[in-house]
Motif scaffolding. Structure first.
Motif, PDB file in Angstrom:
ATOM      1  N   LEU A 121     -18.279  -3.308  -5.927  1.00  8.87           N
ATOM      2  CA  LEU A 121     -17.039  -3.295  -6.696  1.00  8.87           C
ATOM      3  C   LEU A 121     -16.291  -4.619  -6.562  1.00  8.87           C
ATOM      4  O   LEU A 121     -15.718  -5.122  -7.534  1.00  8.87           O
TER       5      LEU A 121
ATOM      6  N   GLY B 298     -16.300  -6.705  -9.826  1.00  4.27           N
ATOM      7  CA  GLY B 298     -14.945  -6.742 -10.356  1.00  4.27           C
ATOM      8  C   GLY B 298     -14.497  -8.168 -10.623  1.00  4.27           C
ATOM      9  O   GLY B 298     -13.884  -8.469 -11.654  1.00  4.27           O
TER      10      GLY B 298
ATOM     11  N   SER C  45     -16.939   3.828  -9.158  1.00  6.21           N
ATOM     12  CA  SER C  45     -15.646   4.272  -8.633  1.00  6.21           C
ATOM     13  C   SER C  45     -15.557   5.797  -8.606  1.00  6.21           C
ATOM     14  O   SER C  45     -15.076   6.385  -7.623  1.00  6.21           O
TER      15      SER C  45
ATOM     16  N   LEU D 103     -18.603  -0.332 -13.100  1.00  6.69           N
ATOM     17  CA  LEU D 103     -17.458  -0.233 -12.188  1.00  6.69           C
ATOM     18  C   LEU D 103     -16.818   1.149 -12.266  1.00  6.69           C
ATOM     19  O   LEU D 103     -16.447   1.739 -11.241  1.00  6.69           O
TER      20      LEU D 103
ATOM     21  N   TRP E   6     -10.420  -0.586 -14.772  1.00  3.05           N
ATOM     22  CA  TRP E   6     -11.165  -1.807 -14.447  1.00  3.05           C
ATOM     23  C   TRP E   6     -11.083  -2.827 -15.584  1.00  3.05           C
ATOM     24  O   TRP E   6     -11.061  -4.035 -15.344  1.00  3.05           O
TER      25      TRP E   6
ATOM     26  N   GLU F 279     -20.478  -4.253 -17.188  1.00  4.20           N
ATOM     27  CA  GLU F 279     -19.767  -4.332 -15.912  1.00  4.20           C
ATOM     28  C   GLU F 279     -18.691  -3.259 -15.799  1.00  4.20           C
ATOM     29  O   GLU F 279     -18.582  -2.577 -14.765  1.00  4.20           O
TER      30      GLU F 279
END
Length: 565
Positions: free
Chosen positions: A124, A128, A435, A431, A464, A427
């Motif tokens: 992450l 991120g 999560s 993410l 995100w 992405e």
């Protein structure tokens, strides 16, 4: 830009977004949303895997990399086909057998919750950051070239991606990436032919290759073993292999692409398609950069490719110094142009003595030009203290805007926006799923309805996306964007890969040993990154080897007693 360029640009982008929303509307549960109801065919998997890696940075920065340093960046991908075979044989069957949503679920069944959580958090953090960069990178360049507000450009790219990613989840990402790959590769092939047509009359494709080769831009393979050298055969096959194993085998943004396919066989075919086509694709993009380099041997390039910064210097008290440097730059170009023409004649006649003499003179003029460029950078630093003095990432987009015909400018900008959207969508999708599955559902709210987790997945994906836009807004430009993304990955990927290799192959190592080893390895990698000049690809090897070695050693010390979560 002309009206037709704007129509092509926004027409392409709106079609892709609308198609993604339409084709994937109505996900009713978390499985459909995160795994695309496991119905995606192998060619869609292959294109999706390729599109995820091919960000806008690839199409903006890679040609500039070749313009400045030649083709040797291609060695970065030499380990990728080997990695595809290893992942297809080892990783894919395990993921399918366990019916996981994310790669990190497997780590809990093999080790414990804390190891799964550590790997998920490392992912992450690095992904991120990367999501913000994949928005920021094209935004800062496009906003400069098109005279748009940077924050507005970040928001446009981010919102376009968020709309269809939040709406349709994994299936929306995979479906839209087919169109995005068609736009990207079609645009680059057209760009190569257009550049060849723009070369002066009498300069053939063979002449262009002669110029590029004798001026050091066709340096595809480098066998020198230098640990501070980022790109050579050895770093590509070893560091590149470890990076590809970690990226495609343990990074959820890629794992999610092939976990959504119909079967193990379909996933394997998609990965092998990527292994076969990725190197030729990168070769094409780099070669476009080489052709731009050849073009600028016959037509004078700007003294600095970031026009916005140039204008700031011209409007400052240093305008006369800038004009003086431009005059030196022009004189150097005219001399070198004559030498390049003479080099072509010598190559055609086969006169090796004349050819060598011309090469030496061109090298001397190139060194003189490099000195002028350093003076330009110094002047920029004085005139505009906060400006970025490295303009490599602006080479290709500047060339497009100044030399391409109407219509094709819009197409090439659509290529860049499509690439930004494809990688960012993957992405954000990954993410969000990580999560929810690895943190929220596992540790915070384990008992809830499927609808609750579906809504949570959408909310985390949206969150995100907003974080990525915010990070993009406050980010600062690195020396070379494609390197920067890979540097971030290399800092974390080695440790994550080490955890997975221990899990797959070293069955005697238990949870506490690998957890402690991963923490130590990541700390050592960060220390080496900030205190040494080791080429970043080697951190993938170093992090992975450290986890395996330290975990093995610790397990021998701890013994084989069962470990507790």
């Amino acid at each position: 830009m002309s009206t037709i360029d704007w129509i092509i640009l926004f027409g392409t982008l709106l079609f892709i977004v609308g198609y993604g929303v339409y084709k994937t509307r109505g996900s009713q549960n978390m499985s459909d949303y995160l795994k695309g109801d496991s119905s995606i065919r192998w060619w869609t998997v292959g294109l999706s895997v390729m599109a995820t890696q091919a960000s806008a940075i690839t199409f903006l920065s890679t040609p500039g990399q070749a313009f400045e340093d030649g083709m040797r960046f291609i060695q970065f991908y030499f380990g990728l086909p080997i990695a595809m075979i290893i992942i297809s044989v080892t990783f894919v069957p395990i993921y399918y057998r366990l019916k996981v949503y994310t790669a990190y679920e497997y780590l809990e069944s093999r080790f414990d919750l804390k190891t799964r959580t550590l790997a998920a958090i490392l992912f992450l953090i690095q992904r991120g950051l990367a999501a913000g960069i994949t928005i920021y990178a094209p935004s800062i360049i496009l906003s400069t070239i098109l005279d748009w507000n940077l924050t507005l450009t970040n928001i446009i790219i981010g919102v376009l991606v968020i709309v269809y990613t939040v709406s349709g989840g994994t299936k929306a990402v995979s479906q839209t990436q087919k169109q995005q790959m068609a736009v990207m590769m079609g645009g680059m092939i057209i760009a190569a032919f257009v550049i060849l047509k723009l070369l002066p009359e009498g300069v053939s494709f063979g002449n262009a290759l002669d110029v590029a080769g004798h001026m050091g831009r066709l340096n595809v393979v480098t066998f020198d073993l230098e640990f501070s050298d980022r790109y050579n055969v050895w770093s590509g096959i070893t560091g590149g292999l470890f990076l590809a194993l970690s990226y495609f085998g343990t990074d959820q943004s890629q794992v999610q692409r092939y976990l959504s396919s119909r079967s193990v066989a379909q996933s394997r075919l998609g990965l092998m398609m990527n292994g076969l086509l990725k190197v030729p694709m990168q070769f094409l993009i780099l070669f476009v950069g080489v052709l731009v380099f050849v073009f600028y041997q016959f037509y004078q390039p700007p003294v600095f490719f970031n026009e916005a910064v140039s204008q700031q210097v011209i409007q400052s008290e240093y305008a006369e110094e800038w004009q003086a440097l431009e005059s030196k730059h022009s004189a150097n170009f005219e001399q070198k142009k004559e030498e390049v023409s003479a080099l072509i004649q010598a190559a055609e006649s086969g006169d090796q003595d004349k050819l060598e003499a011309r090469k030496q003179q061109i090298n001397k003029l190139s060194e003189e030009q490099a000195g002028i460029q350093e003076e330009v950078k110094s002047l920029i630093t004085k005139a505009v203290p906060n400006a970025e003095t490295k303009d490599t990432d602006y080479v290709f987009i500047s060339f497009i805007m100044q030399n391409f015909p109407k219509g094709l400018i819009g197409l090439l900008l659509a290529v860049i926006f499509s690439a930004a959207m494809s990688s960012t969508a993957s992405e954000l999708n990954a993410l969000g799923s990580t999560s929810v599955v690895d943190l929220y559902k596992r540790s915070f709210k384990p008992q809830a309805s499927s609808l609750h987790y579906l809504n949570a997945s959408r909310l985390f994906t949206l969150a995100w996306g907003v974080i990525a836009i915010i990070f993009a807004t406050f980010a600062s430009l690195a020396d070379n964007l494609i390197e920067f993304v890979n540097i971030i990955g290399s800092i974390f990927y080695g440790t994550i890969l080490g955890i997975f290799l221990v899990a797959f192959y070293l069955r005697f190592i238990q949870a506490n040993a690998v957890f402690i080893a991963a923490c130590i390895a990541e700390a050592l990698v960060l220390y080496l990154f900030f205190t040494t000049d080791i080429g970043f690809l080697w951190f993938n090897v170093i992090g992975c080897v450290l986890v395996v070695f330290i975990a093995s050693l610790l397990q021998l010390i701890i013994g084989s007693k069962p470990t507790a979560d």
